[in-house]
Design an enzyme around this catalytic site. Structure first.
Site, PDB file in Angstrom:
ATOM      1  N   ARG A 227     -23.353  76.113 145.563  1.00 25.54           N
ATOM      2  CA  ARG A 227     -24.484  75.218 145.789  1.00 25.54           C
ATOM      3  C   ARG A 227     -25.254  75.718 146.995  1.00 25.54           C
ATOM      4  O   ARG A 227     -24.662  76.217 147.965  1.00 25.54           O
ATOM      5  CB  ARG A 227     -24.010  73.786 146.058  1.00 25.54           C
ATOM      6  CG  ARG A 227     -23.678  72.987 144.817  1.00 25.54           C
ATOM      7  CD  ARG A 227     -24.930  72.703 143.979  1.00 25.54           C
ATOM      8  NE  ARG A 227     -24.658  71.923 142.792  1.00 25.54           N
ATOM      9  CZ  ARG A 227     -24.418  72.443 141.578  1.00 25.54           C
ATOM     10  NH1 ARG A 227     -24.427  73.745 141.390  1.00 25.54           N
ATOM     11  NH2 ARG A 227     -24.225  71.650 140.537  1.00 25.54           N
TER      12      ARG A 227
ATOM     13  N   GLU B 212     -33.945  73.721 145.476  1.00 23.24           N
ATOM     14  CA  GLU B 212     -34.377  74.299 144.193  1.00 23.24           C
ATOM     15  C   GLU B 212     -35.479  73.459 143.562  1.00 23.24           C
ATOM     16  O   GLU B 212     -35.441  72.245 143.678  1.00 23.24           O
ATOM     17  CB  GLU B 212     -33.187  74.374 143.226  1.00 23.24           C
ATOM     18  CG  GLU B 212     -32.136  75.348 143.710  1.00 23.24           C
ATOM     19  CD  GLU B 212     -30.900  75.416 142.824  1.00 23.24           C
ATOM     20  OE1 GLU B 212     -30.940  74.932 141.676  1.00 23.24           O
ATOM     21  OE2 GLU B 212     -29.893  75.966 143.304  1.00 23.24           O
TER      22      GLU B 212
ATOM     23  N   HIS C 180     -30.551  80.008 139.282  1.00 22.82           N
ATOM     24  CA  HIS C 180     -29.446  79.105 138.923  1.00 22.82           C
ATOM     25  C   HIS C 180     -29.019  79.296 137.454  1.00 22.82           C
ATOM     26  O   HIS C 180     -29.103  78.370 136.630  1.00 22.82           O
ATOM     27  CB  HIS C 180     -29.838  77.641 139.186  1.00 22.82           C
ATOM     28  CG  HIS C 180     -28.658  76.740 139.398  1.00 22.82           C
ATOM     29  ND1 HIS C 180     -28.663  75.667 140.250  1.00 22.82           N
ATOM     30  CD2 HIS C 180     -27.415  76.748 138.854  1.00 22.82           C
ATOM     31  CE1 HIS C 180     -27.494  75.053 140.224  1.00 22.82           C
ATOM     32  NE2 HIS C 180     -26.708  75.697 139.364  1.00 22.82           N
TER      33      HIS C 180
HETATM   34  C1  DGY Z   1     -23.057  72.940 137.435  1.00 26.04           C
HETATM   35  O1  DGY Z   1     -22.592  72.610 136.343  1.00 26.04           O
HETATM   36  O2  DGY Z   1     -22.845  72.305 138.449  1.00 26.04           O
HETATM   37  C2  DGY Z   1     -23.853  74.167 137.488  1.00 26.04           C
HETATM   38  O3  DGY Z   1     -24.374  74.454 138.710  1.00 26.04           O
HETATM   39  C3  DGY Z   1     -24.919  74.190 136.416  1.00 26.04           C
HETATM   40  O4  DGY Z   1     -24.919  75.513 136.045  1.00 26.04           O
END
Ligand code: DGY
Length: 323
Positions: A242, A271, A289
């Site tokens: 993240r 983002e 992402h």
């Molecule tokens: C999630 O599932 O948290 C991912 O970041 C999406 O790809």
């Protein structure tokens, strides 16, 4: 009895949308536009379940002042730091996520970033596309060898383990990791990895550092200026976890000042905004992402949500309840 009313906040794979539409009174977001906080707030008052995803922001303010009709948030995604879990809990709203099905694809993207940044794949591709390649020569676009190097993993959950396996058994890398709780050394050895006591130990001994811990308050800016300075000067940082795990300004400074050599990023603090400074750097590989973005995985994520919502409205425990 009328079917539960559910809202899907973005477009999902069509096979999943049609199952949801068969089973529930489903509203789809056919325009696939991100919903505003106000629209999400209103939805909490109008639907029995809302199925949000990473691009939706559900801080406490979105729950405030709403008489929620919603009883469940079935998140499409494993990470749920975009949802204020305490606010949901306080209102008795069940939250589920989609663990397990995106492990391999996310580990693959981390590997892609590691290889691309080490071998200057992004730069090379841009050069060829721009028609600027002057031909082979012994000193052209020299990168860093990956095989045999040390990779440090922060967070040894499912994705951290899958990434360790790729690094060790695929690329002969020495793998060390930090994890909050101790991992049985025999279990770690199955992935060719060994645990070190502190984040700093991992940072100081690695040529590549890859982040695989959850986002949210507990890990916010875990990679700050001090920790970046603990990395080896020629090292690379990979982030598929993240954006908030990294202090982006500190990272930009570390890259500019040569504190570290490069970075491969799939996630960002705000983002889809990616700071201009990062976009201007050649020693940084930037992806939008894409961790779970394969047909197979996105469908499997959707099916997990279907299972969770179906169980919930059938009165069974949802398999992936986080609160
Ligand atoms: C999630 O599932 O948290 C991912 O970041 C999406 O790809």
């Amino acid at each position: 009895m009328s079917k539960p009313r559910i809202l899907v906040t973005r477009r999902w794979p069509s096979a999943v949308e049609s199952i949801l539409s068969d089973r529930f009174d489903t509203t789809l977001n056919t325009d696939d536009l991100s919903m505003t906080g106000e629209a999400l707030s209103a939805a909490l008052g109008e639907y029995d379940a809302v199925l949000p995803t990473v691009s939706d922001r559900l801080p406490a303010a979105v729950f405030d002042g709403v008489m929620p009709r919603v009883r469940m948030l079935g998140n499409f995604g494993v990470g749920y730091n975009h949802i204020d879990i305490d606010a949901a809990k306080a209102r008795g709203i069940v939250v589920t996520n989609t663990p397990g099905v995106l492990t391999d694809c996310t580990a693959d993207i981390a590997m892609l970033l590691l290889l691309t940044v080490a071998r200057r794949g992004g730069e090379g591709e841009r050069q060829v596309r721009a028609g600027e390649w002057q031909g082979w020569c012994p000193t052209h676009m020299i990168g860093t060898k990956v095989t045999g190097k040390t990779v440090g993993i922060i967070g040894f959950g499912r994705i951290g383990k899958a990434f360790a396996q790729r690094c060790h058994f695929g690329f002969g890398m020495d793998v060390v990791f930090y994890n909050r709780s101790p991992v049985d050394p025999a279990e770690a050895a199955r992935y060719g990895a060994r645990q070190l006591p502190a984040v700093e130990d991992v940072l100081a001994s690695s040529d590549f550092v890859s982040l695989h811990c959850p986002g949210g308050a507990e890990n916010r800016h875990l990679m700050n200026a001090e920790r970046l300075a603990t990395m080896r000067p020629g090292a690379f940082l990979i982030n598929t976890a993240r954006g908030d795990v990294v202090d982006e300004l500190a990272l930009i400074a570390a890259l500019k000042d040569g504190v570290i050599r490069g970075a491969g990023l799939d996630v960002y603090g705000a983002e889809p905004h990616v700071p201009d400074a990062l976009r201007a750097m050649e020693n940084v590989v930037l992806l939008p992402h894409l961790g779970s973005a394969t047909e197979e995985t996105r469908t499997a994520m959707g099916m997990k949500v279907v299972d969770n919502v179906t169980a919930f409205f059938d009165g069974r425990p949802p398999p992936d309840r986080v609160v």
